[in-house]
Motif scaffolding. Structure first.
Motif, short mmCIF file in Angstrom:
data_model
loop_
_atom_site.label_atom_id
_atom_site.label_comp_id
_atom_site.label_asym_id
_atom_site.label_seq_id
_atom_site.Cartn_x
_atom_site.Cartn_y
_atom_site.Cartn_z
N LEU A 145 37.15 52.22 43.07
CA LEU A 145 37.09 51.49 41.81
C LEU A 145 36.19 50.27 41.95
O LEU A 145 36.10 49.68 43.02
CB LEU A 145 38.50 51.02 41.40
CG LEU A 145 39.54 52.11 41.15
CD1 LEU A 145 40.89 51.48 40.85
CD2 LEU A 145 39.11 53.04 40.04
N ALA A 146 35.56 49.91 40.84
CA ALA A 146 34.78 48.67 40.81
C ALA A 146 35.74 47.50 40.96
O ALA A 146 36.92 47.61 40.60
CB ALA A 146 34.03 48.59 39.49
N PRO A 147 35.27 46.38 41.51
CA PRO A 147 36.17 45.23 41.73
C PRO A 147 36.96 44.82 40.49
O PRO A 147 38.15 44.53 40.59
CB PRO A 147 35.21 44.12 42.17
CG PRO A 147 34.08 44.84 42.82
CD PRO A 147 33.92 46.12 42.02
N GLN A 148 36.34 44.83 39.31
CA GLN A 148 37.07 44.43 38.10
C GLN A 148 38.11 45.47 37.69
O GLN A 148 39.03 45.16 36.93
CB GLN A 148 36.11 44.14 36.95
CG GLN A 148 35.34 45.35 36.43
CD GLN A 148 34.05 45.63 37.17
OE1 GLN A 148 33.82 45.15 38.27
NE2 GLN A 148 33.19 46.42 36.55
N GLU A 149 38.02 46.70 38.19
CA GLU A 149 38.99 47.74 37.87
C GLU A 149 40.20 47.73 38.81
O GLU A 149 41.16 48.45 38.59
CB GLU A 149 38.35 49.13 37.97
CG GLU A 149 37.26 49.41 36.97
CD GLU A 149 36.62 50.75 37.20
OE1 GLU A 149 36.60 51.54 36.24
OE2 GLU A 149 36.17 51.04 38.33
N ARG A 150 40.14 46.94 39.86
CA ARG A 150 41.20 46.95 40.88
C ARG A 150 42.39 46.06 40.53
O ARG A 150 43.44 46.18 41.16
CB ARG A 150 40.62 46.50 42.22
CG ARG A 150 39.61 47.46 42.76
CD ARG A 150 39.06 46.99 44.08
NE ARG A 150 37.94 47.83 44.45
CZ ARG A 150 36.96 47.46 45.21
NH1 ARG A 150 36.95 46.23 45.73
NH2 ARG A 150 35.98 48.28 45.50
N THR A 151 42.25 45.17 39.58
CA THR A 151 43.30 44.20 39.28
C THR A 151 44.64 44.87 38.97
O THR A 151 45.66 44.54 39.56
CB THR A 151 42.88 43.30 38.10
OG1 THR A 151 41.62 42.71 38.42
CG2 THR A 151 43.91 42.22 37.85
N GLY A 152 44.64 45.83 38.03
CA GLY A 152 45.87 46.52 37.65
C GLY A 152 46.49 47.28 38.82
O GLY A 152 47.68 47.11 39.10
#
Length: 144
Positions: free
Chosen positions: A36-43
């Motif tokens: 996943l892209a870094p911004q997609e990893r938060t959840g």
């Protein structure tokens, strides 16, 4: 015996869900996060923290689980193509043509993680349904 007499208790389902959450956490760490892209990893990272804290039955965990499920389905769909296949030979009176799905390595790994996540989500929903049924029955009993 009816199905209700042989079905697992809420406690058994919860214990199974906690064990499955550990497996799902491993799948997320090993097969998902680095894809996943870094911004997609938060959840998914928040979901992992909830799994580690054994807080899998509350709305935040269920919301993050559903969100990750949707994202994985999107990525798997993007990484799957249909390949035309043909089988012809001396013995074939009419050659056979068909299409077969092929996944990229990434989509295949994500589909393995998705299978565990779907199973966990199904189990958590079964627990919620069982608890709602028990509450409804208790309300009926008190009304009588």
């Amino acid at each position: 015996m009816t199905g209700a007499e042989t079905s697992p208790t809420v406690e058994n389902l919860a214990a199974e869900a906690l064990a499955l959450a550990r497996i799902a956490a491993t799948a997320i760490r090993e097969d998902v996060l680095h894809r996943l892209a870094p911004q997609e990893r938060t959840g998914p990272e928040r979901l992992l923290r909830l799994f580690d804290a054994r807080e899998i039955f509350d709305a935040p965990a269920l919301d993050h689980l559903a969100s990750l499920e949707r994202r994985l389905v999107e990525r798997i769909t993007e990484g799957t193509v249909m390949v035309d296949r043909f089988e012809g030979g001396e013995g074939n009176v009419s050659p056979a043509f068909w299409q077969e799905p092929r996944m990229t390595e990434e989509a295949d790994a994500l589909s393995n993680a998705l299978a565990v996540i779907l199973e966990l989500n199904f189990l958590l929903e079964a627990i919620q349904d069982r608890l709602a049924a028990e509450a409804a029955i208790e309300t009926l009993r008190q009304a009588l």
